[in-house]
Design a protein around this motif. Structure first.
Motif, PDB file in Angstrom:
ATOM      1  N   ALA A  38      52.176 -15.421 104.075  1.00  0.00           N
ATOM      2  CA  ALA A  38      50.795 -15.339 103.253  1.00  0.00           C
ATOM      3  C   ALA A  38      51.021 -15.305 101.878  1.00  0.00           C
ATOM      4  O   ALA A  38      49.778 -15.670 101.371  1.00  0.00           O
ATOM      5  N   GLU A  39      51.936 -15.041 101.145  1.00  0.00           N
ATOM      6  CA  GLU A  39      51.829 -15.113  99.807  1.00  0.00           C
ATOM      7  C   GLU A  39      52.653 -16.286  99.352  1.00  0.00           C
ATOM      8  O   GLU A  39      53.059 -16.590  98.240  1.00  0.00           O
ATOM      9  N   SER A  40      52.965 -17.236 100.248  1.00  0.00           N
ATOM     10  CA  SER A  40      53.674 -18.419  99.682  1.00  0.00           C
ATOM     11  C   SER A  40      53.040 -19.220  98.541  1.00  0.00           C
ATOM     12  O   SER A  40      51.626 -19.495  98.391  1.00  0.00           O
ATOM     13  N   THR A  41      53.826 -19.582  97.647  1.00  0.00           N
ATOM     14  CA  THR A  41      53.295 -20.428  96.483  1.00  0.00           C
ATOM     15  C   THR A  41      53.073 -22.035  96.787  1.00  0.00           C
ATOM     16  O   THR A  41      52.382 -22.574  96.268  1.00  0.00           O
ATOM     17  N   HIS A  42      53.260 -22.454  98.192  1.00  0.00           N
ATOM     18  CA  HIS A  42      53.037 -23.537  98.686  1.00  0.00           C
ATOM     19  C   HIS A  42      51.372 -23.715  98.782  1.00  0.00           C
ATOM     20  O   HIS A  42      50.920 -24.801  98.555  1.00  0.00           O
ATOM     21  N   TYR A  43      50.812 -22.662  99.147  1.00  0.00           N
ATOM     22  CA  TYR A  43      49.297 -22.739  99.309  1.00  0.00           C
ATOM     23  C   TYR A  43      48.678 -23.193  97.976  1.00  0.00           C
ATOM     24  O   TYR A  43      47.399 -23.643  97.996  1.00  0.00           O
ATOM     25  N   SER A  44      49.280 -22.711  96.955  1.00  0.00           N
ATOM     26  CA  SER A  44      48.667 -22.777  95.542  1.00  0.00           C
ATOM     27  C   SER A  44      49.249 -24.227  94.943  1.00  0.00           C
ATOM     28  O   SER A  44      48.797 -24.503  93.751  1.00  0.00           O
ATOM     29  N   GLY A  45      50.001 -25.006  95.710  1.00  0.00           N
ATOM     30  CA  GLY A  45      50.705 -25.973  95.129  1.00  0.00           C
ATOM     31  C   GLY A  45      51.648 -26.161  94.263  1.00  0.00           C
ATOM     32  O   GLY A  45      52.026 -27.232  93.237  1.00  0.00           O
ATOM     33  N   ARG A  46      52.280 -24.749  94.039  1.00  0.00           N
ATOM     34  CA  ARG A  46      53.326 -24.568  93.039  1.00  0.00           C
ATOM     35  C   ARG A  46      54.688 -24.647  93.673  1.00  0.00           C
ATOM     36  O   ARG A  46      55.803 -24.600  93.086  1.00  0.00           O
ATOM     37  N   GLY A  47      54.691 -24.905  95.116  1.00  0.00           N
ATOM     38  CA  GLY A  47      56.020 -24.874  95.837  1.00  0.00           C
ATOM     39  C   GLY A  47      56.547 -26.322  96.403  1.00  0.00           C
ATOM     40  O   GLY A  47      55.540 -26.840  96.885  1.00  0.00           O
ATOM     41  N   ILE A  48      57.683 -26.708  96.409  1.00  0.00           N
ATOM     42  CA  ILE A  48      58.501 -27.570  96.957  1.00  0.00           C
ATOM     43  C   ILE A  48      59.703 -27.269  97.592  1.00  0.00           C
ATOM     44  O   ILE A  48      60.239 -26.751  97.162  1.00  0.00           O
ATOM     45  N   ASP A  49      60.026 -27.981  98.800  1.00  0.00           N
ATOM     46  CA  ASP A  49      60.996 -27.906  99.486  1.00  0.00           C
ATOM     47  C   ASP A  49      61.719 -29.235  99.753  1.00  0.00           C
ATOM     48  O   ASP A  49      60.906 -30.210  99.688  1.00  0.00           O
ATOM     49  N   VAL A  50      63.012 -29.126  99.432  1.00  0.00           N
ATOM     50  CA  VAL A  50      63.904 -30.085  99.470  1.00  0.00           C
ATOM     51  C   VAL A  50      64.931 -30.016 100.601  1.00  0.00           C
ATOM     52  O   VAL A  50      65.682 -28.998 100.684  1.00  0.00           O
ATOM     53  N   PHE A  51      64.792 -30.957 101.437  1.00  0.00           N
ATOM     54  CA  PHE A  51      65.704 -30.645 102.686  1.00  0.00           C
ATOM     55  C   PHE A  51      67.072 -31.203 102.712  1.00  0.00           C
ATOM     56  O   PHE A  51      66.936 -32.452 102.105  1.00  0.00           O
ATOM     57  N   PHE A  52      68.047 -30.524 103.269  1.00  0.00           N
ATOM     58  CA  PHE A  52      69.272 -30.888 103.377  1.00  0.00           C
ATOM     59  C   PHE A  52      69.827 -30.501 105.055  1.00  0.00           C
ATOM     60  O   PHE A  52      70.251 -29.541 105.006  1.00  0.00           O
ATOM     61  N   ARG A  53      69.208 -31.656 105.847  1.00  0.00           N
ATOM     62  CA  ARG A  53      69.406 -31.158 107.160  1.00  0.00           C
ATOM     63  C   ARG A  53      70.453 -32.409 107.769  1.00  0.00           C
ATOM     64  O   ARG A  53      70.628 -33.496 107.354  1.00  0.00           O
ATOM     65  N   PRO A  54      71.370 -31.892 108.762  1.00  0.00           N
ATOM     66  CA  PRO A  54      71.351 -30.461 109.271  1.00  0.00           C
ATOM     67  C   PRO A  54      72.141 -29.750 108.590  1.00  0.00           C
ATOM     68  O   PRO A  54      72.702 -29.983 107.184  1.00  0.00           O
ATOM     69  N   VAL A  55      72.206 -28.459 108.903  1.00  0.00           N
ATOM     70  CA  VAL A  55      73.208 -27.491 108.144  1.00  0.00           C
ATOM     71  C   VAL A  55      74.781 -27.610 108.397  1.00  0.00           C
ATOM     72  O   VAL A  55      75.338 -27.215 109.213  1.00  0.00           O
ATOM     73  N   THR A  56      75.286 -28.203 107.311  1.00  0.00           N
ATOM     74  CA  THR A  56      76.707 -28.782 107.386  1.00  0.00           C
ATOM     75  C   THR A  56      77.308 -28.159 105.902  1.00  0.00           C
ATOM     76  O   THR A  56      76.389 -28.109 105.104  1.00  0.00           O
ATOM     77  N   GLU A  57      78.394 -28.052 105.743  1.00  0.00           N
ATOM     78  CA  GLU A  57      79.254 -27.858 104.624  1.00  0.00           C
ATOM     79  C   GLU A  57      78.917 -28.997 103.555  1.00  0.00           C
ATOM     80  O   GLU A  57      78.846 -28.769 102.207  1.00  0.00           O
ATOM     81  N   GLU A  58      78.916 -30.198 104.262  1.00  0.00           N
ATOM     82  CA  GLU A  58      78.621 -31.307 103.171  1.00  0.00           C
ATOM     83  C   GLU A  58      77.039 -31.185 102.352  1.00  0.00           C
ATOM     84  O   GLU A  58      76.869 -31.368 101.149  1.00  0.00           O
ATOM     85  N   ASN A  59      76.063 -30.901 103.390  1.00  0.00           N
ATOM     86  CA  ASN A  59      74.993 -30.704 103.211  1.00  0.00           C
ATOM     87  C   ASN A  59      74.792 -29.551 102.539  1.00  0.00           C
ATOM     88  O   ASN A  59      73.752 -29.283 101.197  1.00  0.00           O
TER      89      ASN A  59
END
Length: 259
Positions: free
Chosen positions: A170-191
Motif C-alpha cells: 500500500a505504501e510502495s514508492t512504485h505507485y509514485s514512480g519513484r521505485g525501480i526493481d532490478v532482477f537477478f533471477r534465479p536466486v543463486t550465489e552468482e546472482n
C-alpha cells in the motif's frame, strides 16, 4: 635544644610550582597530539543538516579489518568492480586497498552479503516531481540511466508508462514512480553476488542520485540512517523470495517537497 616543626604553610613555597608545571605538561601533550592528528581529525569530522559526524563516510569490512573510505573512494571502487564484472575498462584504483576491491567484488569467505557501509545524508530541499512518460519521476529516471551507463542493460520492473497502481504494498514508492526493481533471477550465489555489486554501487552513489532506500537479499539500507549500516529487512507474510527481495534489488528516490 628544642625543635619546632614547620607549619603547613611553610611547605607551600616548595610545592606551589608543581601543580602549574604538571598542568602545562598535560596541555603541551594534548596540543601536540591535536597537531599530529589534526589532518586525520579534519578529514573525519563533517557537518550535515546541522549534525556533527565523526568518522569515515564509508567503510568496508575485510578479512584484515575495517578499511575507511571517503565517498569518492567508495564511488570509484564500486564503479571499478561493476565495470570489471562485465569486462569493461576500469578506472585507476591503485590508491585503494586490494582487499577492499576483493570484498566488494566477491563478498566474504562465508557469504556474498554486503561489505560496504555508507552514511545516509538524505537531502531535505529537493522538489517533488511528477511522472514522466516512462512512468518514473525524473530523479528515478536519472538513477535508471546512471545504472545503465555502468551496468549495461539490466532486467528492470516496478514501473510502466502511465504508472503502476497494483502489485505492490500500500505504501510502495512504485505507485509514485519513484521505485525501480532490478532482477537477478534465479536466486543463486552468482546472482546474489551480482546483486550485491549493484546494491553497493547504489549506496555509494546515493547522495548524487537522491536515493532513499536500497533493499536486497533480506537487507535494507536507508538514507535516513546517519551511520549507513545495512539492517535486516522484515518482509511481509508470506515471506517468499520476491517479498524478501532475494531475487531483485529495489531502489527508490526521495519524494521531495514538504516532509
Amino acid at each position: 635544644m628544642s625543635f619546632s616543626p614547620k607549619s603547613p604553610g611553610a611547605l607551600e613555597p616548595h610545592r606551589s610550582w608543581r601543580a602549574p608545571f604538571v598542568f602545562l605538561v598535560v596541555i603541551a601533550v594534548i596540543v601536540g597530539a591535536l597537531v599530529w592528528l589534526s589532518p586525520t581529525i579534519a578529514n573525519q569530522v563533517r557537518m550535515d543538516e546541522g549534525r556533527l559526524y565523526i568518522g569515515a563516510e564509508c567503510s568496508v569490512e575485510t578479512s584484515d579489518g575495517t578499511s575507511n573510505l571517503s565517498r569518492d573512494q567508495a564511488k570509484l571502487a564500486t564503479t571499478a568492480v561493476a565495470l570489471a564484472a562485465r569486462g569493461a575498462q576500469t578506472p585507476d584504483i591503485s590508491g585503494i586497498d586490494s582487499a577492499v576491491i576483493q570484498r566488494l567484488a566477491e563478498g566474504s569467505p562465508d557469504d556474498v552479503g554486503p561489505g560496504l557501509r555508507c552514511e545516509g545524508t538524505a537531502a531535505d530541499d529537493v522538489p517533488e516531481q511528477e511522472l514522466t512518460p516512462t512512468g518514473l519521476t525524473p530523479r528515478a529516471q536519472h538513477v535508471r540511466e546512471e545504472m545503465a551507463a555502468v551496468f549495461g542493460d539490466l532486467p528492470l520492473g516496478g514501473f510502466a508508462p502511465g504508472g503502476v497502481s497494483q502489485g505492490h504494498g500500500a505504501e510502495s514508492t512504485h505507485y509514485s514512480g519513484r521505485g525501480i526493481d532490478v532482477f537477478f533471477r534465479p536466486v543463486t550465489e552468482e546472482n546474489r553476488c551480482e546483486g550485491w555489486i549493484l546494491a553497493q554501487w547504489l549506496i555509494a552513489h546515493a547522495d548524487d542520485l537522491d536515493i532513499q532506500y536500497v533493499i536486497f537479499d533480506d537487507k535494507i539500507w536507508s538514507a535516513h540512517s546517519p551511520r549507513g549500516h545495512w539492517q535486516t529487512y522484515d518482509a511481509p507474510e508470506p515471506a517468499k523470495d520476491i517479498l524478501r527481495h532475494r531475487d531483485h534489488v529495489h531502489v527508490d528516490v526521495l519524494r521531495g517537497g514538504p516532509r
